[in-house]
Design a protein around this motif. Structure first.
Motif, PDB file in Angstrom:
ATOM      1  N   SER A   1      -3.113   0.756  -4.153  1.00 18.43           N
ATOM      2  CA  SER A   1      -3.287   2.088  -3.579  1.00 18.43           C
ATOM      3  C   SER A   1      -4.531   2.792  -4.117  1.00 18.43           C
TER       4      SER A   1
ATOM      5  N   TYR B   1       8.655   4.943  -0.096  1.00 17.15           N
ATOM      6  CA  TYR B   1       9.878   4.940   0.709  1.00 17.15           C
ATOM      7  C   TYR B   1      10.353   3.513   0.966  1.00 17.15           C
TER       8      TYR B   1
ATOM      9  N   TYR C   1       2.171  -2.432  -6.105  1.00 20.29           N
ATOM     10  CA  TYR C   1       1.479  -1.433  -5.286  1.00 20.29           C
ATOM     11  C   TYR C   1      -0.023  -1.686  -5.335  1.00 20.29           C
TER      12      TYR C   1
ATOM     13  N   ASP D   1       0.860  -1.185   0.000  1.00 17.44           N
ATOM     14  CA  ASP D   1       0.000   0.000   0.000  1.00 17.44           C
ATOM     15  C   ASP D   1       0.897   1.237   0.000  1.00 17.44           C
ATOM     16  N   VAL D   2       0.378   2.354  -0.473  1.00 18.47           N
ATOM     17  CA  VAL D   2       1.174   3.582  -0.500  1.00 18.47           C
ATOM     18  C   VAL D   2       0.967   4.401   0.770  1.00 18.47           C
ATOM     19  N   ASN D   3      -0.278   4.606   1.149  1.00 22.82           N
ATOM     20  CA  ASN D   3      -0.576   5.412   2.337  1.00 22.82           C
ATOM     21  C   ASN D   3      -0.581   4.534   3.588  1.00 22.82           C
TER      22      ASN D   3
ATOM     23  N   ARG E   1      -4.434   5.960  -4.475  1.00 25.95           N
ATOM     24  CA  ARG E   1      -3.847   7.070  -5.224  1.00 25.95           C
ATOM     25  C   ARG E   1      -3.673   6.637  -6.671  1.00 25.95           C
TER      26      ARG E   1
ATOM     27  N   ASP F   1       1.468   9.405  -9.416  1.00 22.08           N
ATOM     28  CA  ASP F   1       1.646   8.380  -8.378  1.00 22.08           C
ATOM     29  C   ASP F   1       2.152   7.074  -8.989  1.00 22.08           C
TER      30      ASP F   1
ATOM     31  N   ASP G   1       5.722   6.304   3.722  1.00 23.94           N
ATOM     32  CA  ASP G   1       4.804   5.752   2.719  1.00 23.94           C
ATOM     33  C   ASP G   1       5.422   4.561   1.982  1.00 23.94           C
ATOM     34  N   GLY G   2       4.589   3.923   1.158  1.00 27.48           N
ATOM     35  CA  GLY G   2       5.017   2.728   0.453  1.00 27.48           C
ATOM     36  C   GLY G   2       6.149   2.968  -0.528  1.00 27.48           C
TER      37      GLY G   2
END
Length: 229
Positions: free
Chosen positions: A84, A67, A82, A57-59, A86, A91, A64-65
């Motif tokens: 997400s 990173y 990913y 997941d990103v958030n 977003r 993104d 965040d993902g």
């Protein structure tokens, strides 16, 4: 080392209900699933789990993902997909630039998730005849291309001989590798090499691992050789 028995999926998703749903879905398809618990240190948990694929997941809390994907890419080539909410082009581009292999936006169709997972597994483990460039054992990760070892977020460079020693021992984890086999791996004709030279090289490997914080990684079997248990 990676096997073709049951693929292990590491799900990094802080929405507990969604994470459980993904877990149930993938287990029905025969996958082994580990849901992230340590969002403040995904990298350590990744090294413990040693997954074949990461669903990221990103958030998520802390960092965040993107990173964590970049951090994982520093030590591993494991596929990362990913998942997400977003969905902007920026993104998706950022996700790919940080080392992602695919991007799936929420809400998603379960069949699409499974299809993407199966595709990345086929590309990485079933259609590829190239040798894995990363070895993992007891949370130690050795990158064969870069000649580096990583343990507990610490990294060291390895010489040609140090890399060969670690590779042979890690590829034969649990089995005793004889001194003769190691000498043949390091030198084309071991007849002309003093056995003390091998001892010196093994001790150098041990010292570097100890400096990373990894104690007693290589065990000496007197009169036989060495083993990683």
């Amino acid at each position: 080392m990676i096997t073709k028995e049951r693929y292990r999926i590491y799900v990094v998703e802080d929405d507990g209900m969604l994470a459980d749903e993904i877990c149930r879905l993938l287990m029905k398809w025969g996958y082994e699933v580990q849901i992230a618990e340590m969002f403040d240190n995904i990298l350590d948990e990744f090294l413990t789990v040693q997954p074949h694929v990461v669903l990221m997941d990103v958030n998520i809390p802390s960092f965040d993902g993107f990173y964590w994907c970049k951090k994982i890419r520093d030590i591993s080539a494991v596929p990362i997909i990913y998942i997400s909410s977003r969905d902007s082009s920026m993104d998706v581009i950022m996700g790919m630039n940080n080392g992602g292999d695919d991007y799936l936006t929420k809400p998603f169709d379960n069949a699409v998730l499974v299809a993407k997972l199966q595709a990345v597994i086929r590309r990485t483990y079933e259609y590829s005849f190239q040798e894995s460039h990363v070895l993992c054992c007891r949370r130690l990760t050795v990158n064969l291309e870069e000649a580096t070892a990583v343990y507990d977020n610490k990294k060291c460079e390895l010489t040609r001989n140090e890399l060969k020693i670690l590779r042979l021992l890690m590829e034969n984890q649990g089995k005793i590798v004889t001194r003769k086999a190691l000498m043949r791996s390091l030198w084309d004709d071991e007849i002309y090499v003093n056995e003390n030279t091998l001892t010196v090289n093994v001790n150098r490997v041990r010292l570097k691992l100890e400096e990373l914080g990894l104690q007693s990684f290589i065990t000496t079997k007197k009169g036989m050789g060495y083993v990683i248990l």
